[in-house]
Design a protein around this motif. Structure first.
Motif, PDB file in Angstrom:
ATOM      1  N   ILE A 163       0.845  -1.204   0.000  1.00 30.87           N
ATOM      2  CA  ILE A 163       0.000   0.000   0.000  1.00 30.87           C
ATOM      3  C   ILE A 163       0.872   1.243   0.000  1.00 30.87           C
ATOM      4  N   THR A 164       1.941   1.233   0.799  1.00 31.73           N
ATOM      5  CA  THR A 164       2.872   2.368   0.816  1.00 31.73           C
ATOM      6  C   THR A 164       3.494   2.575  -0.557  1.00 31.73           C
ATOM      7  N   HIS A 165       3.901   1.485  -1.192  1.00 31.60           N
ATOM      8  CA  HIS A 165       4.504   1.551  -2.526  1.00 31.60           C
ATOM      9  C   HIS A 165       3.504   2.117  -3.539  1.00 31.60           C
ATOM     10  N   MET A 166       2.238   1.695  -3.432  1.00 32.98           N
ATOM     11  CA  MET A 166       1.209   2.184  -4.344  1.00 32.98           C
ATOM     12  C   MET A 166       1.024   3.690  -4.187  1.00 32.98           C
ATOM     13  N   PHE A 167       0.969   4.171  -2.941  1.00 35.60           N
ATOM     14  CA  PHE A 167       0.790   5.608  -2.732  1.00 35.60           C
ATOM     15  C   PHE A 167       2.019   6.401  -3.168  1.00 35.60           C
ATOM     16  N   LYS A 168       3.205   5.827  -2.988  1.00 29.79           N
ATOM     17  CA  LYS A 168       4.417   6.519  -3.462  1.00 29.79           C
ATOM     18  C   LYS A 168       4.403   6.673  -4.978  1.00 29.79           C
ATOM     19  N   ASN A 169       3.879   5.666  -5.667  1.00 25.59           N
ATOM     20  CA  ASN A 169       3.832   5.736  -7.132  1.00 25.59           C
ATOM     21  C   ASN A 169       2.675   6.569  -7.656  1.00 25.59           C
ATOM     22  N   SER A 170       1.706   6.894  -6.800  1.00 26.18           N
ATOM     23  CA  SER A 170       0.538   7.639  -7.276  1.00 26.18           C
ATOM     24  C   SER A 170       0.789   9.141  -7.343  1.00 26.18           C
ATOM     25  N   TRP A 171       1.907   9.620  -6.852  1.00 24.52           N
ATOM     26  CA  TRP A 171       2.148  11.064  -6.857  1.00 24.52           C
ATOM     27  C   TRP A 171       2.156  11.634  -8.269  1.00 24.52           C
ATOM     28  N   VAL A 172       2.551  10.850  -9.248  1.00 25.21           N
ATOM     29  CA  VAL A 172       2.566  11.323 -10.636  1.00 25.21           C
ATOM     30  C   VAL A 172       1.143  11.660 -11.087  1.00 25.21           C
ATOM     31  N   ILE A 173       0.200  10.801 -10.752  1.00 26.97           N
ATOM     32  CA  ILE A 173      -1.184  11.031 -11.146  1.00 26.97           C
ATOM     33  C   ILE A 173      -1.754  12.232 -10.399  1.00 26.97           C
ATOM     34  N   VAL A 174      -1.444  12.341  -9.108  1.00 27.80           N
ATOM     35  CA  VAL A 174      -1.912  13.491  -8.319  1.00 27.80           C
ATOM     36  C   VAL A 174      -1.320  14.780  -8.868  1.00 27.80           C
ATOM     37  N   PHE A 175      -0.049  14.766  -9.193  1.00 20.02           N
ATOM     38  CA  PHE A 175       0.612  15.963  -9.731  1.00 20.02           C
ATOM     39  C   PHE A 175       0.001  16.360 -11.076  1.00 20.02           C
ATOM     40  N   ALA A 176      -0.281  15.373 -11.928  1.00 20.26           N
ATOM     41  CA  ALA A 176      -0.910  15.667 -13.223  1.00 20.26           C
ATOM     42  C   ALA A 176      -2.291  16.285 -13.014  1.00 20.26           C
ATOM     43  N   GLY A 177      -3.060  15.777 -12.050  1.00 19.93           N
ATOM     44  CA  GLY A 177      -4.381  16.333 -11.756  1.00 19.93           C
ATOM     45  C   GLY A 177      -4.294  17.768 -11.283  1.00 19.93           C
ATOM     46  N   ILE A 178      -3.317  18.054 -10.415  1.00 19.93           N
ATOM     47  CA  ILE A 178      -3.141  19.431  -9.928  1.00 19.93           C
ATOM     48  C   ILE A 178      -2.772  20.358 -11.079  1.00 19.93           C
ATOM     49  N   LEU A 179      -1.881  19.914 -11.959  1.00 17.72           N
ATOM     50  CA  LEU A 179      -1.504  20.738 -13.109  1.00 17.72           C
ATOM     51  C   LEU A 179      -2.710  21.044 -14.001  1.00 17.72           C
ATOM     52  N   ILE A 180      -3.538  20.046 -14.242  1.00 15.84           N
ATOM     53  CA  ILE A 180      -4.717  20.246 -15.091  1.00 15.84           C
ATOM     54  C   ILE A 180      -5.651  21.265 -14.455  1.00 15.84           C
ATOM     55  N   VAL A 181      -5.866  21.145 -13.140  1.00 14.15           N
ATOM     56  CA  VAL A 181      -6.764  22.087 -12.454  1.00 14.15           C
ATOM     57  C   VAL A 181      -6.195  23.501 -12.492  1.00 14.15           C
ATOM     58  N   LEU A 182      -4.875  23.634 -12.366  1.00 13.35           N
ATOM     59  CA  LEU A 182      -4.269  24.971 -12.391  1.00 13.35           C
ATOM     60  C   LEU A 182      -4.461  25.678 -13.728  1.00 13.35           C
ATOM     61  N   PHE A 183      -4.565  24.924 -14.807  1.00 10.50           N
ATOM     62  CA  PHE A 183      -4.696  25.534 -16.124  1.00 10.50           C
ATOM     63  C   PHE A 183      -6.144  25.649 -16.602  1.00 10.50           C
ATOM     64  N   LEU A 184      -7.101  25.302 -15.724  1.00  4.57           N
ATOM     65  CA  LEU A 184      -8.504  25.510 -16.100  1.00  4.57           C
ATOM     66  C   LEU A 184      -8.784  27.009 -16.137  1.00  4.57           C
ATOM     67  N   PRO A 185      -9.506  27.479 -17.146  1.00  7.30           N
ATOM     68  CA  PRO A 185      -9.785  28.918 -17.213  1.00  7.30           C
ATOM     69  C   PRO A 185     -10.746  29.336 -16.086  1.00  7.30           C
ATOM     70  N   GLU A 186     -10.522  30.537 -15.584  1.00 10.91           N
ATOM     71  CA  GLU A 186     -11.396  31.065 -14.537  1.00 10.91           C
ATOM     72  C   GLU A 186     -12.528  31.834 -15.183  1.00 10.91           C
TER      73      GLU A 186
END
Length: 198
Positions: A163-186
């Motif tokens: 489970i720890t290994h899975m969460f360590k590897n999920s940061w890429v997906i979380v980071f991609a999601g944050i980037l997408i949200v940051l570029f959404l137009p206001e």
């Protein structure tokens, strides 16, 4: 997100936009569960053989994930499986000390059997078979609680590491999601529908 989506479309398309959003959320959840489940399973297949001790008559290299999950949820199953493996092993010793050549070969090829026992079997020295079998049974019974505890601990550690290994590897997906949200137009929120838009 619902409010932002409804605000981004004309009032006549709010229902369509909301249902489309819900549909893609459901698809995303399904794909997410699949991806993370695959990561967890792959990690468990690596961790379980590393963390579980060798049990006579049981293979650690071949892991049944359904069985591992049921054992993690029910410690009595671990005890029963190991006790059954020990009983099977004892039956093999019993047959070997009473002249069964297939059982003798099985014992001689087992790396967990002490060399002293193998030497006696090779020489055909089964004069004290009953005493030897009694000592084997006592040794297996004495080792059972300790081995059950090690398997329980190893299973928990393997699941924890996976489970720890899975969460360590999920940061890429979380980071991609944050980037997408940051570029959404206001888009400023509408106060009310203009006449003729409904």
């Amino acid at each position: 997100f619902n409010l932002a989506i409804q605000n981004a479309v004309p009032p006549a398309q709010i229902a369509t936009a909301t249902s489309t959003s819900q549909f893609f959320r459901q698809i995303g959840s399904t794909v997410g569960v699949t991806v993370f489940g695959t990561m967890l399973t792959g990690s468990l297949l690596v961790e379980l053989p590393k963390q579980l001790p060798a049990v006579p008559g049981m293979s650690v290299a071949k892991v049944d994930m359904g069985e591992a999950q049921s054992q993690a949820m029910n410690p009595n199953r671990i005890h029963d499986r190991i006790a059954q493996a020990f009983d099977d092993q004892y039956q093999t010793f019993d047959k070997a000390y009473h002249g069964d050549q297939a059982a003798v070969d099985s014992v001689l090829n087992n790396p967990a059997v002490p060399e002293g026992m193998k030497t006696k079997l090779r020489a055909g020295d089964t004069a004290n078979a009953d005493q030897t079998l009694k000592a084997i049974k006592q040794a297996l019974d004495h080792r059972l609680p300790d081995l059950v505890a090690k398997v329980e601990r190893g299973t928990k550690v393997a699941f924890s590491n996976s489970i720890t290994h899975m969460f360590k590897n999920s940061w890429v997906i979380v980071f991609a999601g944050i980037l997408i949200v940051l570029f959404l137009p206001e888009i400023p929120l509408r106060h009310r529908a203009k006449p003729g838009e409904a």
